[in-house]
Write an enzyme that holds these catalytic residues in place. Sequence first.
Site, PDB file in Angstrom:
ATOM      1  CE  LYS A  53     -14.322 -35.398  21.052  1.00 29.98           C
ATOM      2  NZ  LYS A  53     -13.545 -35.301  22.325  1.00 29.98           N
ATOM      3  CG  ASP A  86     -12.697 -29.610  22.523  1.00 28.77           C
ATOM      4  OD1 ASP A  86     -13.010 -29.316  22.700  1.00 28.77           O
ATOM      5  OD2 ASP A  86     -11.271 -30.573  23.038  1.00 28.77           O
TER       6      ASP A  86
END
Length: 214
Positions: free
Chosen positions: A122, A140
């Site tokens: 991420k 997320d």
Amino acid sequence: MPMKKAEIEEFFARLSRVLPEPKTELQYHNPYTLLVAVVLSAQSTDKGVNKATEKLFKLADTPQKMVKLGEAKLTGHIKTIGLYKTKAKNVIALSHLLVEKHDGEVPHDREALEALPGVGRKTANVVLNIAFGEPTIAVDTHIFRIGNRTGMAPGKTPLEVEQKLLKVVPAKYMMHAHHWLILHGRYTCVARKPKCPDCIVRDLCKFKAKTTAE
């Protein structure tokens, strides 16, 4: 029920009209401070990170300066952020690695980024997108929720949602897609009680339990 191609196109068209140039809410000065800010933002709010890094980045905006600052002083700057001890260790360790292996520069390479302490897929996606202009999507909690809730990209893991989004998001919206989705999830399609009556893409969304105006 999954969203159709035309609905996804319209979804992003509307978000882009409202906010043509979405930007991260994390404050940074260069690719290095962006990387540090994203590492610090895990399980923390952007607002909280910005408050902590305002003074920190004036003292240490390069890996060399961060190494010189040291873990103890860094910890003092970020102690208001969750998991600050682990994050301080990671920031100092990744700064050492950047100096030793990458001449103090943030690498424009996923594998090299993910090899840094505290940097997962991420974080690497955020850095590649914002610092280097790559059309990546960093999944997320907000994007994971929206991917599933709207029917745009249902998946059981963040990676599954990411891979589906990369397939279904129209190419012309890919560059800013993750910012639009994060901001939409942060302010409108919130976790507990989504603000469906205020949502500009309400009619396109497949979420069955839409909220109503009180």
